[in-house]
Design a protein around this motif. Structure first.
Motif, mmCIF file in Angstrom:
data_model
loop_
_atom_site.group_PDB
_atom_site.id
_atom_site.type_symbol
_atom_site.label_atom_id
_atom_site.label_comp_id
_atom_site.label_asym_id
_atom_site.label_seq_id
_atom_site.Cartn_x
_atom_site.Cartn_y
_atom_site.Cartn_z
ATOM 1 N N TYR A 147 -6.298 3.636 2.377
ATOM 2 C CA TYR A 147 -6.296 2.266 2.577
ATOM 3 C C TYR A 147 -5.260 1.812 3.800
ATOM 4 O O TYR A 147 -5.576 0.942 4.588
ATOM 5 C CB TYR A 147 -5.806 1.273 1.381
ATOM 6 C CG TYR A 147 -7.107 1.390 0.258
ATOM 7 C CD1 TYR A 147 -8.317 1.886 0.646
ATOM 8 C CD2 TYR A 147 -6.658 1.165 -1.097
ATOM 9 C CE1 TYR A 147 -9.487 1.858 -0.340
ATOM 10 C CE2 TYR A 147 -7.763 1.383 -2.178
ATOM 11 C CZ TYR A 147 -8.991 1.694 -1.584
ATOM 12 O OH TYR A 147 -10.117 1.564 -2.508
ATOM 13 N N ASP A 175 2.542 1.266 -3.402
ATOM 14 C CA ASP A 175 1.422 1.658 -4.569
ATOM 15 C C ASP A 175 1.337 3.344 -4.534
ATOM 16 O O ASP A 175 1.109 4.057 -5.700
ATOM 17 C CB ASP A 175 0.220 0.964 -4.601
ATOM 18 C CG ASP A 175 0.517 -0.556 -4.969
ATOM 19 O OD1 ASP A 175 1.557 -0.642 -5.639
ATOM 20 O OD2 ASP A 175 -0.340 -1.266 -4.565
ATOM 21 N N ALA A 176 1.292 3.961 -3.172
ATOM 22 C CA ALA A 176 0.675 5.155 -3.188
ATOM 23 C C ALA A 176 1.867 5.970 -3.575
ATOM 24 O O ALA A 176 1.503 7.176 -4.085
ATOM 25 C CB ALA A 176 0.326 5.356 -1.647
ATOM 26 N N MET A 226 0.890 -1.185 0.023
ATOM 27 C CA MET A 226 0.010 0.018 0.031
ATOM 28 C C MET A 226 0.729 1.261 -0.109
ATOM 29 O O MET A 226 0.629 2.311 -0.827
ATOM 30 C CB MET A 226 -0.908 -0.099 1.299
ATOM 31 C CG MET A 226 -2.224 -1.055 1.084
ATOM 32 S SD MET A 226 -3.194 -0.979 2.790
ATOM 33 C CE MET A 226 -4.020 -2.766 2.466
ATOM 34 N N ARG A 243 -6.053 7.797 -2.168
ATOM 35 C CA ARG A 243 -6.789 6.746 -1.650
ATOM 36 C C ARG A 243 -5.988 5.361 -1.262
ATOM 37 O O ARG A 243 -6.339 4.648 0.013
ATOM 38 C CB ARG A 243 -7.644 5.996 -2.954
ATOM 39 C CG ARG A 243 -8.530 5.055 -2.581
ATOM 40 C CD ARG A 243 -8.996 4.531 -3.923
ATOM 41 N NE ARG A 243 -7.844 3.796 -4.685
ATOM 42 C CZ ARG A 243 -8.261 3.463 -6.208
ATOM 43 N NH1 ARG A 243 -9.267 3.705 -6.635
ATOM 44 N NH2 ARG A 243 -7.357 3.034 -6.700
ATOM 45 N N GLU A 244 -4.810 5.141 -1.731
ATOM 46 C CA GLU A 244 -3.921 4.210 -1.244
ATOM 47 C C GLU A 244 -3.516 4.611 0.360
ATOM 48 O O GLU A 244 -3.406 3.600 1.291
ATOM 49 C CB GLU A 244 -2.664 3.821 -2.189
ATOM 50 C CG GLU A 244 -3.232 3.385 -3.389
ATOM 51 C CD GLU A 244 -3.702 1.813 -3.328
ATOM 52 O OE1 GLU A 244 -3.059 1.070 -2.229
ATOM 53 O OE2 GLU A 244 -4.388 1.365 -3.982
ATOM 54 N N TYR A 245 -3.294 5.885 0.569
ATOM 55 C CA TYR A 245 -2.927 6.171 1.743
ATOM 56 C C TYR A 245 -3.967 6.022 2.815
ATOM 57 O O TYR A 245 -3.856 5.797 3.818
ATOM 58 C CB TYR A 245 -2.372 7.635 1.995
ATOM 59 C CG TYR A 245 -0.975 7.900 1.264
ATOM 60 C CD1 TYR A 245 0.078 7.290 1.907
ATOM 61 C CD2 TYR A 245 -0.766 8.550 0.382
ATOM 62 C CE1 TYR A 245 1.475 7.276 1.426
ATOM 63 C CE2 TYR A 245 0.772 8.753 -0.234
ATOM 64 C CZ TYR A 245 1.698 8.066 0.485
ATOM 65 O OH TYR A 245 2.969 8.321 0.033
ATOM 66 N N GLU A 304 -5.845 8.407 -6.819
ATOM 67 C CA GLU A 304 -5.615 6.981 -6.445
ATOM 68 C C GLU A 304 -4.503 7.006 -5.460
ATOM 69 O O GLU A 304 -4.637 6.027 -4.710
ATOM 70 C CB GLU A 304 -5.264 6.239 -7.791
ATOM 71 C CG GLU A 304 -6.497 6.288 -8.618
ATOM 72 C CD GLU A 304 -6.241 5.626 -10.221
ATOM 73 O OE1 GLU A 304 -4.873 5.545 -10.234
ATOM 74 O OE2 GLU A 304 -6.878 5.348 -10.893
#
Length: 250
Positions: free
Chosen positions: A168, A58-59, A55, A164-166, A161
């Motif tokens: 998550y 990806d972030a 995560m 959003r990963e952060y 996006e």
């Protein structure tokens, strides 16, 4: 990624016992009882720890890509022609070709579009090479202003996006922490014998309260996460729609 899929699968399997616990089935010995629940939860925690790393990765990648797209769009909008076409990277070319037919992309094979006929594959490759050469020549002479604007919109979506990963990451970190408290309480039931650092981790709460709070936090975070997942496409669409409205007004 296969490795990520394996960890997600492990968490999915553990949900058999987590769901059973919601219906108090683990209070019996039908599927291993509470011990099996804790083992399943431990497996989920180990897998989740791996996913937390991805995560973060990806972030950061999404935020980097967003910044790179904005810089690339700025370079495109500076002049009528893109002077640095010879230094165009594969990633940048992919951004320019993202909305086009895959047959015109030099990466058409990445979609699994490979035939067993060598001659046919050769024709497809030749066609892709010609399409790339034509596009680069056109790009060197002139750049449609809408291309840069489109890239800026994509950069905003990519940035969303990344954020959003952060989100998550935060949700799953608290879920990890909450469920970890449940595991610690199970293995260290004697509160007086618990090490001081463990008492700190459990917020100096009695075992019963720490177990209840940890489970509640984990369940809440994993309830909010699907809502974020389902709602994020709507946010991404709204970003695109707002950009289109601005273009029409302009």
């Amino acid at each position: 990624h296969f490795f990520v899929g394996v960890n997600v699968f492990a968490i999915g399997i553990s949900f058999v016992w987590l769901s059973a616990n919601s219906y108090h089935i683990t209070s019996t010995d039908w599927i291993g009882g509470v011990a099996a629940l804790i083992h399943a939860l431990t497996v989920a925690e180990i897998a989740l720890l791996v996913l937390l790393y991805y995560m973060v990765k990806d972030a950061r990648d999404a935020m980097r890509k967003s910044n790179d797209m904005k810089k690339f769009a700025a370079n495109l909008s500076k002049s009528k022609g893109f002077a640095e076409v010879d230094g165009l990277t594969v990633e940048e070319f992919g951004w320019l070709s993202a909305d086009e037919d895959d047959d015109a992309s030099p990466l058409f094979w990445t979609n699994g579009d490979v035939s067993s006929d060598v001659a046919a594959d050769g024709k497809m490759l030749t066609k892709a090479e010609e399409a790339v050469a034509t596009k680069l020549a056109k790009l060197a002479k002139s750049v449609d202003p809408q291309v840069a604007e489109s890239l800026l919109v994509k950069a905003d979506v990519c940035r969303f996006e990344g954020l959003r990963e952060y989100v998550y990451l935060v949700l799953n970190f608290f879920a990890f922490y909450g469920y970890a408290a449940c595991i610690l309480v199970y293995y260290f039931q004697n509160e007086e014998a618990q090490p001081s650092f463990m008492r700190t981790v459990l917020l100096h709460l009695p075992n019963a309260d720490a177990d209840w709070l940890g489970n509640a936090v984990g369940d809440f975070m994993w309830t909010v996460e699907p809502i974020v997942i389902l709602g994020s496409p709507l946010v991404a669409q709204s970003i695109t729609k707002d950009a289109r409205k601005k273009e029409k007004v302009a």
